[in-house]
Structure formats: C-alpha cells, structure tokens
Scaffold this motif. Sequence first.
Motif, PDB file in Angstrom:
ATOM      1  N   TYR A 165      -5.119 -15.553  16.508  1.00 47.80           N
ATOM      2  CA  TYR A 165      -5.900 -15.186  17.683  1.00 47.80           C
ATOM      3  C   TYR A 165      -5.114 -15.384  18.973  1.00 47.80           C
ATOM      4  O   TYR A 165      -5.156 -14.532  19.869  1.00 47.80           O
ATOM      5  CB  TYR A 165      -7.189 -16.009  17.723  1.00 47.80           C
ATOM      6  N   LEU A 166      -4.375 -16.520  19.085  1.00 47.75           N
ATOM      7  CA  LEU A 166      -3.615 -16.780  20.307  1.00 47.75           C
ATOM      8  C   LEU A 166      -2.573 -15.689  20.549  1.00 47.75           C
ATOM      9  O   LEU A 166      -2.399 -15.228  21.681  1.00 47.75           O
ATOM     10  CB  LEU A 166      -2.928 -18.151  20.229  1.00 47.75           C
ATOM     11  N   LYS A 167      -1.918 -15.248  19.486  1.00 50.67           N
ATOM     12  CA  LYS A 167      -0.925 -14.177  19.637  1.00 50.67           C
ATOM     13  C   LYS A 167      -1.592 -12.894  20.132  1.00 50.67           C
ATOM     14  O   LYS A 167      -1.075 -12.229  21.035  1.00 50.67           O
ATOM     15  CB  LYS A 167      -0.214 -13.914  18.305  1.00 50.67           C
ATOM     16  N   ASP A 168      -2.739 -12.557  19.573  1.00 48.75           N
ATOM     17  CA  ASP A 168      -3.449 -11.344  19.994  1.00 48.75           C
ATOM     18  C   ASP A 168      -3.831 -11.413  21.474  1.00 48.75           C
ATOM     19  O   ASP A 168      -3.686 -10.431  22.215  1.00 48.75           O
ATOM     20  CB  ASP A 168      -4.711 -11.146  19.151  1.00 48.75           C
ATOM     21  N   VAL A 169      -4.315 -12.582  21.914  1.00 45.96           N
ATOM     22  CA  VAL A 169      -4.716 -12.752  23.311  1.00 45.96           C
ATOM     23  C   VAL A 169      -3.515 -12.629  24.240  1.00 45.96           C
ATOM     24  O   VAL A 169      -3.558 -11.915  25.261  1.00 45.96           O
ATOM     25  CB  VAL A 169      -5.420 -14.117  23.512  1.00 45.96           C
ATOM     26  N   LEU A 170      -2.419 -13.305  23.897  1.00 46.97           N
ATOM     27  CA  LEU A 170      -1.249 -13.276  24.769  1.00 46.97           C
ATOM     28  C   LEU A 170      -0.585 -11.899  24.784  1.00 46.97           C
ATOM     29  O   LEU A 170      -0.035 -11.485  25.800  1.00 46.97           O
ATOM     30  CB  LEU A 170      -0.241 -14.351  24.345  1.00 46.97           C
ATOM     31  N   GLN A 171      -0.643 -11.195  23.670  1.00 48.97           N
ATOM     32  CA  GLN A 171      -0.096  -9.840  23.657  1.00 48.97           C
ATOM     33  C   GLN A 171      -0.921  -8.915  24.546  1.00 48.97           C
ATOM     34  O   GLN A 171      -0.363  -8.069  25.248  1.00 48.97           O
ATOM     35  CB  GLN A 171      -0.045  -9.303  22.223  1.00 48.97           C
ATOM     36  N   ARG A 172      -2.232  -9.093  24.529  1.00 49.43           N
ATOM     37  CA  ARG A 172      -3.079  -8.292  25.416  1.00 49.43           C
ATOM     38  C   ARG A 172      -2.777  -8.615  26.881  1.00 49.43           C
ATOM     39  O   ARG A 172      -2.678  -7.712  27.719  1.00 49.43           O
ATOM     40  CB  ARG A 172      -4.552  -8.566  25.107  1.00 49.43           C
ATOM     41  N   ASP A 173      -2.615  -9.912  27.195  1.00 50.58           N
ATOM     42  CA  ASP A 173      -2.270 -10.311  28.562  1.00 50.58           C
ATOM     43  C   ASP A 173      -0.923  -9.720  28.976  1.00 50.58           C
ATOM     44  O   ASP A 173      -0.756  -9.267  30.112  1.00 50.58           O
ATOM     45  CB  ASP A 173      -2.213 -11.840  28.677  1.00 50.58           C
ATOM     46  N   MET A 174       0.039  -9.733  28.045  1.00 55.04           N
ATOM     47  CA  MET A 174       1.363  -9.192  28.349  1.00 55.04           C
ATOM     48  C   MET A 174       1.287  -7.686  28.598  1.00 55.04           C
ATOM     49  O   MET A 174       1.968  -7.158  29.492  1.00 55.04           O
ATOM     50  CB  MET A 174       2.327  -9.491  27.205  1.00 55.04           C
ATOM     51  N   GLN A 175       0.475  -6.979  27.838  1.00 59.61           N
ATOM     52  CA  GLN A 175       0.313  -5.540  28.062  1.00 59.61           C
ATOM     53  C   GLN A 175      -0.254  -5.271  29.450  1.00 59.61           C
ATOM     54  O   GLN A 175       0.183  -4.341  30.137  1.00 59.61           O
ATOM     55  CB  GLN A 175      -0.588  -4.937  26.983  1.00 59.61           C
ATOM     56  N   ASP A 176      -1.223  -6.077  29.869  1.00 59.62           N
ATOM     57  CA  ASP A 176      -1.781  -5.927  31.216  1.00 59.62           C
ATOM     58  C   ASP A 176      -0.715  -6.175  32.272  1.00 59.62           C
ATOM     59  O   ASP A 176      -0.610  -5.445  33.262  1.00 59.62           O
ATOM     60  CB  ASP A 176      -2.953  -6.902  31.416  1.00 59.62           C
ATOM     61  N   PHE A 177       0.088  -7.213  32.052  1.00 61.60           N
ATOM     62  CA  PHE A 177       1.166  -7.544  32.997  1.00 61.60           C
ATOM     63  C   PHE A 177       2.188  -6.415  33.093  1.00 61.60           C
ATOM     64  O   PHE A 177       2.603  -6.014  34.192  1.00 61.60           O
ATOM     65  CB  PHE A 177       1.843  -8.841  32.559  1.00 61.60           C
ATOM     66  N   LEU A 178       2.578  -5.860  31.956  1.00 53.59           N
ATOM     67  CA  LEU A 178       3.613  -4.825  31.950  1.00 53.59           C
ATOM     68  C   LEU A 178       3.126  -3.524  32.577  1.00 53.59           C
ATOM     69  O   LEU A 178       3.920  -2.762  33.131  1.00 53.59           O
ATOM     70  CB  LEU A 178       4.099  -4.572  30.519  1.00 53.59           C
ATOM     71  N   ARG A 179       1.814  -3.263  32.501  1.00 55.43           N
ATOM     72  CA  ARG A 179       1.284  -2.065  33.141  1.00 55.43           C
ATOM     73  C   ARG A 179       1.438  -2.138  34.661  1.00 55.43           C
ATOM     74  O   ARG A 179       1.589  -1.111  35.329  1.00 55.43           O
ATOM     75  CB  ARG A 179      -0.189  -1.871  32.762  1.00 55.43           C
ATOM     76  N   GLU A 180       1.408  -3.338  35.202  1.00 55.80           N
ATOM     77  CA  GLU A 180       1.515  -3.517  36.653  1.00 55.80           C
ATOM     78  C   GLU A 180       2.964  -3.617  37.120  1.00 55.80           C
ATOM     79  O   GLU A 180       3.265  -3.329  38.279  1.00 55.80           O
ATOM     80  CB  GLU A 180       0.763  -4.789  37.078  1.00 55.80           C
ATOM     81  N   TYR A 181       3.858  -4.029  36.222  1.00 51.37           N
ATOM     82  CA  TYR A 181       5.261  -4.228  36.604  1.00 51.37           C
ATOM     83  C   TYR A 181       5.967  -2.886  36.763  1.00 51.37           C
ATOM     84  O   TYR A 181       5.896  -2.029  35.887  1.00 51.37           O
ATOM     85  CB  TYR A 181       5.967  -5.085  35.549  1.00 51.37           C
ATOM     86  N   GLN A 182       6.667  -2.716  37.869  1.00 54.51           N
ATOM     87  CA  GLN A 182       7.286  -1.428  38.192  1.00 54.51           C
ATOM     88  C   GLN A 182       8.752  -1.321  37.778  1.00 54.51           C
ATOM     89  O   GLN A 182       9.340  -0.245  37.844  1.00 54.51           O
ATOM     90  CB  GLN A 182       7.180  -1.174  39.710  1.00 54.51           C
ATOM     91  N   GLY A 183       9.370  -2.446  37.381  1.00 59.32           N
ATOM     92  CA  GLY A 183      10.788  -2.419  37.020  1.00 59.32           C
ATOM     93  C   GLY A 183      11.011  -2.098  35.549  1.00 59.32           C
ATOM     94  O   GLY A 183      10.113  -1.674  34.823  1.00 59.32           O
ATOM     95  N   ASP A 184      12.254  -2.308  35.106  1.00 58.63           N
ATOM     96  CA  ASP A 184      12.622  -2.074  33.709  1.00 58.63           C
ATOM     97  C   ASP A 184      12.293  -3.300  32.871  1.00 58.63           C
ATOM     98  O   ASP A 184      12.305  -4.433  33.363  1.00 58.63           O
ATOM     99  CB  ASP A 184      14.113  -1.762  33.596  1.00 58.63           C
ATOM    100  N   MET A 185      12.022  -3.084  31.592  1.00 60.86           N
ATOM    101  CA  MET A 185      11.725  -4.173  30.673  1.00 60.86           C
ATOM    102  C   MET A 185      12.470  -3.941  29.368  1.00 60.86           C
ATOM    103  O   MET A 185      12.507  -2.826  28.846  1.00 60.86           O
ATOM    104  CB  MET A 185      10.225  -4.263  30.411  1.00 60.86           C
ATOM    105  N   ILE A 186      13.077  -5.018  28.838  1.00 60.80           N
ATOM    106  CA  ILE A 186      13.685  -4.977  27.509  1.00 60.80           C
ATOM    107  C   ILE A 186      13.096  -6.118  26.693  1.00 60.80           C
ATOM    108  O   ILE A 186      13.164  -7.282  27.091  1.00 60.80           O
ATOM    109  CB  ILE A 186      15.219  -5.101  27.569  1.00 60.80           C
ATOM    110  N   LEU A 187      12.495  -5.772  25.564  1.00 58.84           N
ATOM    111  CA  LEU A 187      11.880  -6.748  24.672  1.00 58.84           C
ATOM    112  C   LEU A 187      12.696  -6.859  23.398  1.00 58.84           C
ATOM    113  O   LEU A 187      12.972  -5.857  22.738  1.00 58.84           O
ATOM    114  CB  LEU A 187      10.451  -6.315  24.329  1.00 58.84           C
ATOM    115  N   VAL A 188      13.085  -8.080  23.053  1.00 60.36           N
ATOM    116  CA  VAL A 188      13.771  -8.345  21.794  1.00 60.36           C
ATOM    117  C   VAL A 188      12.753  -8.869  20.793  1.00 60.36           C
ATOM    118  O   VAL A 188      11.954  -9.750  21.112  1.00 60.36           O
ATOM    119  CB  VAL A 188      14.897  -9.385  22.017  1.00 60.36           C
ATOM    120  N   THR A 189      12.761  -8.314  19.580  1.00 59.68           N
ATOM    121  CA  THR A 189      11.803  -8.748  18.570  1.00 59.68           C
ATOM    122  C   THR A 189      12.323  -8.432  17.174  1.00 59.68           C
ATOM    123  O   THR A 189      13.169  -7.562  16.994  1.00 59.68           O
ATOM    124  CB  THR A 189      10.433  -8.068  18.787  1.00 59.68           C
ATOM    125  N   HIS A 190      11.817  -9.176  16.185  1.00 57.19           N
ATOM    126  CA  HIS A 190      12.060  -8.815  14.786  1.00 57.19           C
ATOM    127  C   HIS A 190      10.792  -8.226  14.180  1.00 57.19           C
ATOM    128  O   HIS A 190      10.756  -7.913  12.988  1.00 57.19           O
ATOM    129  CB  HIS A 190      12.511 -10.034  13.975  1.00 57.19           C
TER     130      HIS A 190
END
Length: 353
Positions: A165-190
């Motif tokens: 659940y915590l991961k789902d909540v934080l991912q939703r928060d991150m999506q909201d944050f990235l929608r507002e951010y105007q610069g470039d983003m690079i995400l590293v993940t496996h």
Amino acid sequence: MGVMVDIEKKFHGFTLQVKFKSNGLPMGILGASGSGKSMTLRCIAGIECPDCGKISVNDRILFDSEKGICLKPQERKVGYLFQNYALFPTMTVEKNIACGCRGDRDSVKEKVADYIKRFHLTGLEKHRPSQLSGGQQQRVALARMMITEPEVILLDEPFSALDGYLKDVLQRDMQDFLREYQGDMILVTHSRDEAYKFCSELTLLENGHVLTCGETRSIFENPGILQAARLTGCKNFSSIEKVGDHSVYALDWGLLLHTRDVVTDDMTHVGIRGHWMRPAVKDGENCMPVKVTEYIETTFEHQYLVINAENEKSIPLWWMCPKANFEENPEKRVPPWLHLPKEHLMLLKDVEK
C-alpha cells in the motif's frame, strides 16, 4: 533540448558504455542489478566522472572529455533523489531542505517555508527523519532537491525499498509531482511496471550496454531484441525456422505460427507475453492443443505452464489468466486450445549471436 548522454567508464572490471538522448519527456532506464543504471545517473550528476564522452542538458555541456569540461555537481543544476533519500539524520526537516538552498539567511528561510507548504510538510519543520513516515521522508527529499530549481531530476530506484500500500500511495504522489514539474526527468528502475507507469521514453541496459531506446509502449509491444523482451518481462520464447514472409515454425513449441509482421532473415526467435494468449474451443490458425504441466496460484490470477499436447518434448509456455473469484476451480479454466494472436507475436533478434 533534453538530456544527451554519450559516455564510457571502466570500473572494477566492468565497462559502462551508454548513449541516449531524451526529448524532454520522462525517461526511464530499465535494467537488472549491476547493469550500470545508477552509475549512469552518478555520471550525469557529477558524483562520478566518465573516462570519456559527453553529457549535456538543454545543450549546456556538463561533461566533455575532449574539451576538458567536467562541471562540479553544484554547478550542474541537476537534482538527485537517492534510493534511501539520504536525509541527514541529525537535521530537522527545515534544515534538511535548507541545505540545498543558496542565498542570504532571510531569503533561504522564506524559500524553505514556501517549499514546506508546497510539499505538505507544515507542522513537521522541527521533526527529524526518524520521526517521519516513509511518505514524509520522500517529500522532504523531493523538497530538498527541488529547492535548487534543477533543470533535470534523477530518481534512483525511489520505490525499491517499499511494499504494498505504501508503494502505491507514494507512486501516486510521485505521479502528481511529475505532472507539475516542467524540467526533464530520468528514472532508474529494475521494475518494468514502474518504467511503464512513469516513463514516456525508455532505455534498456544490460551489462553496461544499451540494448535499445525508444517510446516505452512501442518497446513493450515490439522490443525487437530477445534480451530486451526478457527485460520487459516476457517469459515465452522459441527459436524459429522461417517458413515464409509471414510464417515461422516455433522449434521449441512444435508449432507453425502465422505472423502479422514480415519475417526477416535475421530473426532468430518468436515471443509472446503470457497475458496475450487466448482460450480457444476449437483448432485454428495459431492454435496449440493444451496440456498443463504445472499450476501456480497468485493473488489475482492463475498461472499455468502448458505444452503442446501433440508434442511431449516441447518447451512449456507461461499462460496468465485473471481470476473471476477466489473460489473458482483452476482446472475448469483450462481450454482445449490456446490461441497465439498474430498481432501479439514478437519477432526477435538475438544480439548475443
């Protein structure tokens, strides 16, 4: 514009050779542990210095081995969110955020107050990291990163230590944050799911080398390379013999398959994702008679390993079937045939051959 990376770096017997360019859209770097993902971010941020090559952000050169340019991290306007957030444990929330800010005391204080409000941290100013929840720690780390007004932000496995659940909540928060951010983003993940969810563009890394780059959905739909298909989660592969321009014989499955795409002479394998195979009540084109060799139950789906019932020596395929409810009998879901739709067949090259 965007981020351009073309570098080489050797370390501990491992050679990183990475080349890609983002186009201002969220970029993901997907790869297994040890593939060079985090080292790539560290080179962009200036924490590590490549042996040779070039890095630029919005046409501003951060590193150029030929010109002798290697800007210090604080000169790069690059924000870095570490995997464990790297908050200073003895500092309060406001001091953690302030350590990334430049200016006189009054302006810094005013700016920190603004970011505390912006990232919903009001009332937590005097708390230390140990007194915060995981979500609050992430917001503090984001505020500390964003107060520097970076041109590009680098996210290094920001959800890898979280579950459920915590991961789902934080991912939703991150999506909201990235929608507002105007610069470039690079995400590293496996995680292929995180890459698909957050990134419009994708670079696949294996053993320090780029397998492929492109639009995320296109790569998942048709990776083109056997190793890239594996990285994006496909489990079903067979070596092939070309029969015609739109047909192959899947040697490992003992099955003649008709394809939507043209079969070129350099194709070595065919693949299909387990979720795309469909039950069939009668034989037909691209249908395989089913024999179940193993069953695995997960929370919300049935997983079957099935072989060609007319070829006992064939290699099993994974078939994933969503549950209708928790009580249903998995044996009753098994059809006499499975259909492998031609639009979901992936023709692949093996780059290691």
